[in-house]
Each structure stands twice: as structure tokens, then as C-alpha cells.
Write a protein that holds these residues in place. Structure first.
Motif, PDB file in Angstrom:
ATOM      1  N   LEU A  16      43.265  43.868  25.590  1.00 22.52           N
ATOM      2  CA  LEU A  16      44.063  42.813  24.951  1.00 22.52           C
ATOM      3  C   LEU A  16      45.443  43.333  24.544  1.00 22.52           C
ATOM      4  CD1 LEU A  16      41.368  41.104  22.692  1.00 22.52           C
ATOM      5  CD2 LEU A  16      42.111  40.459  24.984  1.00 22.52           C
ATOM      6  N   TYR A  17      45.500  44.604  24.147  1.00 24.97           N
ATOM      7  CA  TYR A  17      46.785  45.185  23.767  1.00 24.97           C
ATOM      8  C   TYR A  17      47.741  45.229  24.959  1.00 24.97           C
ATOM      9  CZ  TYR A  17      50.188  48.687  22.271  1.00 24.97           C
ATOM     10  OH  TYR A  17      51.349  49.355  21.973  1.00 24.97           O
ATOM     11  N   TYR A  18      47.206  45.581  26.131  1.00 30.89           N
ATOM     12  CA  TYR A  18      48.047  45.686  27.326  1.00 30.89           C
ATOM     13  C   TYR A  18      48.177  44.360  28.078  1.00 30.89           C
ATOM     14  CZ  TYR A  18      47.935  50.774  26.905  1.00 30.89           C
ATOM     15  OH  TYR A  18      48.094  52.067  26.463  1.00 30.89           O
ATOM     16  N   MET A  19      47.482  43.337  27.651  1.00 30.87           N
ATOM     17  CA  MET A  19      47.437  42.090  28.412  1.00 30.87           C
ATOM     18  C   MET A  19      48.800  41.424  28.615  1.00 30.87           C
ATOM     19  SD  MET A  19      44.842  38.870  27.841  1.00 30.87           S
ATOM     20  CE  MET A  19      43.429  39.888  28.284  1.00 30.87           C
ATOM     21  N   PRO A  20      49.679  41.351  27.623  1.00 29.85           N
ATOM     22  CA  PRO A  20      50.927  40.599  27.830  1.00 29.85           C
ATOM     23  C   PRO A  20      51.883  41.233  28.834  1.00 29.85           C
ATOM     24  CG  PRO A  20      50.432  40.840  25.495  1.00 29.85           C
ATOM     25  CD  PRO A  20      49.529  41.765  26.215  1.00 29.85           C
ATOM     26  N   LEU A  21      51.906  42.579  28.935  1.00 37.67           N
ATOM     27  CA  LEU A  21      52.968  43.232  29.700  1.00 37.67           C
ATOM     28  C   LEU A  21      52.486  44.155  30.808  1.00 37.67           C
ATOM     29  CD1 LEU A  21      55.299  44.203  26.709  1.00 37.67           C
ATOM     30  CD2 LEU A  21      55.451  42.196  28.183  1.00 37.67           C
ATOM     31  N   HIS A  22      51.227  44.548  30.797  1.00 40.55           N
ATOM     32  CA  HIS A  22      50.743  45.542  31.756  1.00 40.55           C
ATOM     33  C   HIS A  22      49.484  45.013  32.445  1.00 40.55           C
ATOM     34  CE1 HIS A  22      53.528  48.526  30.073  1.00 40.55           C
ATOM     35  NE2 HIS A  22      53.164  48.060  28.876  1.00 40.55           N
ATOM     36  N   PRO A  23      49.656  44.199  33.482  1.00 34.32           N
ATOM     37  CA  PRO A  23      48.488  43.558  34.100  1.00 34.32           C
ATOM     38  C   PRO A  23      47.520  44.532  34.752  1.00 34.32           C
ATOM     39  CG  PRO A  23      50.483  43.165  35.391  1.00 34.32           C
ATOM     40  CD  PRO A  23      50.925  43.773  34.109  1.00 34.32           C
ATOM     41  N   ARG A  24      48.025  45.595  35.361  1.00 30.67           N
ATOM     42  CA  ARG A  24      47.129  46.534  36.044  1.00 30.67           C
ATOM     43  C   ARG A  24      46.249  47.284  35.042  1.00 30.67           C
ATOM     44  NH1 ARG A  24      52.069  46.818  38.638  1.00 30.67           N
ATOM     45  NH2 ARG A  24      52.077  46.365  40.878  1.00 30.67           N
ATOM     46  N   THR A  25      46.871  47.799  33.985  1.00 29.00           N
ATOM     47  CA  THR A  25      46.108  48.524  32.967  1.00 29.00           C
ATOM     48  C   THR A  25      45.112  47.616  32.276  1.00 29.00           C
ATOM     49  OG1 THR A  25      48.016  49.970  32.594  1.00 29.00           O
ATOM     50  CG2 THR A  25      46.300  49.953  30.904  1.00 29.00           C
ATOM     51  N   CYS A  26      45.558  46.415  31.971  1.00 31.14           N
ATOM     52  CA  CYS A  26      44.673  45.454  31.305  1.00 31.14           C
ATOM     53  C   CYS A  26      43.481  45.118  32.191  1.00 31.14           C
ATOM     54  CB  CYS A  26      45.448  44.195  30.957  1.00 31.14           C
ATOM     55  SG  CYS A  26      44.424  42.822  30.387  1.00 31.14           S
ATOM     56  N   SER A  27      43.718  44.867  33.456  1.00 33.33           N
ATOM     57  CA  SER A  27      42.628  44.498  34.368  1.00 33.33           C
ATOM     58  C   SER A  27      41.616  45.629  34.506  1.00 33.33           C
ATOM     59  CB  SER A  27      43.193  44.128  35.738  1.00 33.33           C
ATOM     60  OG  SER A  27      44.074  43.027  35.635  1.00 33.33           O
ATOM     61  N   LEU A  28      42.110  46.867  34.554  1.00 29.43           N
ATOM     62  CA  LEU A  28      41.207  48.011  34.685  1.00 29.43           C
ATOM     63  C   LEU A  28      40.320  48.145  33.451  1.00 29.43           C
ATOM     64  CD1 LEU A  28      40.251  50.546  36.144  1.00 29.43           C
ATOM     65  CD2 LEU A  28      42.147  51.794  35.073  1.00 29.43           C
ATOM     66  N   LEU A  29      40.915  48.086  32.267  1.00 30.53           N
ATOM     67  CA  LEU A  29      40.140  48.231  31.031  1.00 30.53           C
ATOM     68  C   LEU A  29      39.152  47.089  30.859  1.00 30.53           C
ATOM     69  CD1 LEU A  29      43.003  49.377  28.624  1.00 30.53           C
ATOM     70  CD2 LEU A  29      41.181  50.795  29.580  1.00 30.53           C
ATOM     71  N   TYR A  30      39.591  45.895  31.162  1.00 30.59           N
ATOM     72  CA  TYR A  30      38.719  44.719  31.017  1.00 30.59           C
ATOM     73  C   TYR A  30      37.553  44.799  32.003  1.00 30.59           C
ATOM     74  CZ  TYR A  30      37.520  39.832  30.142  1.00 30.59           C
ATOM     75  OH  TYR A  30      36.866  38.674  29.794  1.00 30.59           O
ATOM     76  N   SER A  31      37.819  45.243  33.218  1.00 26.30           N
ATOM     77  CA  SER A  31      36.768  45.333  34.232  1.00 26.30           C
ATOM     78  C   SER A  31      35.726  46.384  33.860  1.00 26.30           C
ATOM     79  CB  SER A  31      37.379  45.665  35.593  1.00 26.30           C
ATOM     80  OG  SER A  31      38.290  44.662  36.002  1.00 26.30           O
ATOM     81  N   VAL A  32      36.171  47.528  33.338  1.00 27.03           N
ATOM     82  CA  VAL A  32      35.224  48.563  32.919  1.00 27.03           C
ATOM     83  C   VAL A  32      34.352  48.058  31.776  1.00 27.03           C
ATOM     84  CG1 VAL A  32      35.018  50.867  31.921  1.00 27.03           C
ATOM     85  CG2 VAL A  32      36.709  50.433  33.700  1.00 27.03           C
ATOM     86  N   SER A  33      34.951  47.325  30.855  1.00 29.45           N
ATOM     87  CA  SER A  33      34.172  46.752  29.764  1.00 29.45           C
ATOM     88  C   SER A  33      33.106  45.799  30.279  1.00 29.45           C
ATOM     89  CB  SER A  33      35.112  46.028  28.786  1.00 29.45           C
ATOM     90  OG  SER A  33      34.380  45.407  27.741  1.00 29.45           O
ATOM     91  N   CYS A  34      33.440  45.019  31.281  1.00 34.50           N
ATOM     92  CA  CYS A  34      32.460  44.087  31.852  1.00 34.50           C
ATOM     93  C   CYS A  34      31.353  44.826  32.601  1.00 34.50           C
ATOM     94  CB  CYS A  34      33.166  43.110  32.791  1.00 34.50           C
ATOM     95  SG  CYS A  34      34.299  41.970  31.967  1.00 34.50           S
TER      96      CYS A  34
END
Length: 311
Positions: A75-93
Motif C-alpha cells: 500500500l505504501y508503494y501503490m501510488p507511485l511504484h506499480p512494479r514494487t507494489c505488485s510484487l509485494l501484494y502478490s507475495v502476500s497473496c
């Protein structure tokens, strides 16, 4: 009868009645001094019963805490860093499947862990849909409806299972006689993993498309509002540094600048297209779950009212 014979008979009688026996020095061990193996086992069992398990430190729950940390980081990286956000979110899932395996492997299935897992799923998906609502305001009502359906169906389903099935009843223990579709959905780990995984993958694909597809986000083709005209000469006042354009990295202008840093939209389109049918099926299951839980609660109300009238 000699005195020695009488003494031996007396000792034998005491040994049979009081479970006494002579020690090496000729003394008699009384029951209070003697410790049998059975008493040792009982005291050990008492000590083990007094030692309480710490459910919060069970392996699957520790995995659940790591999922929360990863979700917050995404969520912290969600507004500006789509690649980092997607990686962290996917690992959490993906860890969502690991905690269930750990619970079965270590025999540490708990009600707290089940609730923690479900709450983490609901909150993570809701936060992602909130961002999509801000990325596509004209479709905000659709994302708001998906959030409401997801929360309402799971809350009512769990409440119905607890109130009608008992406190120790898991929300996944749906009988086939109650609803065949929900029974197949919750009892097949493969079906559950595919539906939940591709559902999240669809929203991740939409999130990436908000940064990469001018078709869905026409603002990607528009210049940032209130931007000063640029000049080819470096150092020209008409060409200020990016830091002076957007003093705050969380401003709307900074968000548009980040979205203007194009990423290839091919794979996001592929991911979204493949996962879309499963996402729609998942929403259909949520509707069925909501209706089934409502009917179950209504049946319980009818039985309660009938029982109160007989009193």
C-alpha cells in the motif's frame, strides 16, 4: 512359634496392607515416603496441563503477520511504484496458501488463525479496490459495489455459521445439502486457490493497466495540469527541475508523473483477460453465499420465534 517367625509374619502383613517394604538397612518405607511411577507420571501431566500454548506464536499465524506487513508495504508503494507494489501484494497473496499448509502440517489449526486469514484477505482486496476507484472515478461505483459485496457476503456467511453451526464451526464447513456450489467451492483446495488467486490477479492487472494503458486511462496522454512550458536549454527558468514542479511526492501531479512513466501494457492485458472469467465466477459465488447466509439466518429466526411461542 519363635519370635523371629512372628516378626516376619507381621512385616509381611504390613507390606500387604500398607504397601510397605523393608529398605537396605532393615527399616520400613511408609507410603508417604514411597513414590510410585504412576504418581511421577501424574505430576508430569499436571505440569504439562499448566503450561499453556501461545496461539499467537503458532507457525501459520506468524505467516499471517508477515502477510499483513507485506500488504502494508504494498500500500505504501501503490501510488507511485506499480512494479514494487505488485510484487509485494502478490507475495502476500501467495502466502495465503502457505499458512493453511502450515496449519495442517504442524496441527495448529485455530479459530484465531482462520479469522486472521479472512480479515487480511478482505482488507487487502478492499484497499486495492479503493485505489482503483481513485484511478478510474467514473467506475468508482463498480469498485465500491465489489467491496461491499465481498465484505457483506463473508461477514453474513461467517455469522450464520457461528450462530447456527456452533462456536467451533469453521466457515468453510458447508454441507452439500445446504448448498452444492458453496460445498464444492470451500471443500476443494484447488478450486478455492484458483478462484481466490485469479480474482486477486485480475485486480492486480487492472492496477497495472492504470499505469500503462491509455485506452483505460486517457489522462496518461494528457500533460500534467499547471505545468510550466519546457525549454530545450538546460538551466533555463522555463524548464524547472522536477522537484520544483512537484514539491510533494504524494501530490496529484506526482501521481500523474509516475503514471506517465509508461510500462508495457501487454502482460497486464493478458493477465486481466485470462483472470476476468474467474473473477466474475468469484463474484457470483459471493452473491450465492450472501443469499444462502441470509436464508439460513431467516430459518433460525423462524425456529426461535416458534420456540418462544410455545413457552
Amino acid at each position: 512359634m519363635s519370635a523371629r517367625t512372628r516378626r516376619q509374619k507381621a512385616l509381611a502383613a504390613q507390606g500387604s496392607e500398607g504397601e510397605e517394604s523393608p529398605d537396605g538397612n532393615g527399616a520400613v518405607l511408609t507410603p508417604s515416603k514411597k513414590r510410585t511411577p504412576s504418581k511421577k507420571r501424574s505430576r508430569s501431566a499436571v505440569r504439562q496441563e499448566k503450561k499453556k500454548e501461545n496461539v499467537f506464536l503458532f507457525a501459520p499465524n506468524l505467516i499471517g503477520y508477515s502477510r499483513i506487513v507485506l500488504a502494508i508495504a504494498s500500500l505504501y508503494y501503490m501510488p507511485l511504484h506499480p512494479r514494487t507494489c505488485s510484487l509485494l501484494y502478490s507475495v502476500s497473496c501467495l502466502l495465503d496458501a502457505l499458512d493453511g499448509y502450515a496449519a495442517r502440517y504442524f496441527n495448529q489449526s485455530t479459530t484465531f488463525g482462520a479469522v486472521l486469514d479472512m480479515v487480511t484477505d478482505r482488507c487487502s482486496t478492499a484497499c486495492l479496490l479503493v485505489f482503483l476507484s481513485s484511478a478510474w472515478p467514473r467506475w468508482a461505483i463498480v469498485f465500491q459495489g465489489l467491496i461491499s459485496l465481498d465484505l457483506a457476503s463473508h461477514y453474513m456467511h461467517m455469522y450464520a455459521m457461528l450462530s447456527m453451526g456452533g462456536q467451533n464451526q469453521s466457515h468453510k464447513n458447508v454441507e452439500a445439502t445446504r448448498n452444492w456450489l458453496l460445498y464444492q467451492y470451500y471443500h476443494s483446495k484447488v478450486v478455492l486457490f484458483i478462484c481466490c488467486g485469479l480474482n486477486e490477479l485480475f485486480f492486480i492487472g487492472l492496477y497495472l493497466l492504470s499505469f500503462s494503458s491509455p485506452t483505460l486511462s486517457p489522462s496518461l496522454l494528457q500533460p500534467v495540469a499547471d505545468a510550466q512550458p519546457s525549454s530545450a536549454q538546460p538551466g533555463n527558468p522555463a524548464h524547472p527541475a522536477p522537484a520544483s514542479l512537484f514539491a510533494s511526492p504524494w501530490s496529484a501531479g506526482a501521481l500523474e508523473l509516475a503514471r506517465a512513466n509508461k510500462i508495457d501494457s501487454y502482460w497486464p492485458w493478458v493477465v486481466t483477460s485470462i483472470s476476468a472469467p474467474v473473477m466474475l465466477f468469484k463474484q457470483f459465488v459471493n452473491v450465492v453465499q450472501l443469499i444462502n447466509a441470509s436464508q439460513w439466518l431467516a430459518e433460525g429466526d423462524v425456529e426461535t420465534r416458534r420456540a418462544n411461542k410455545k413457552k
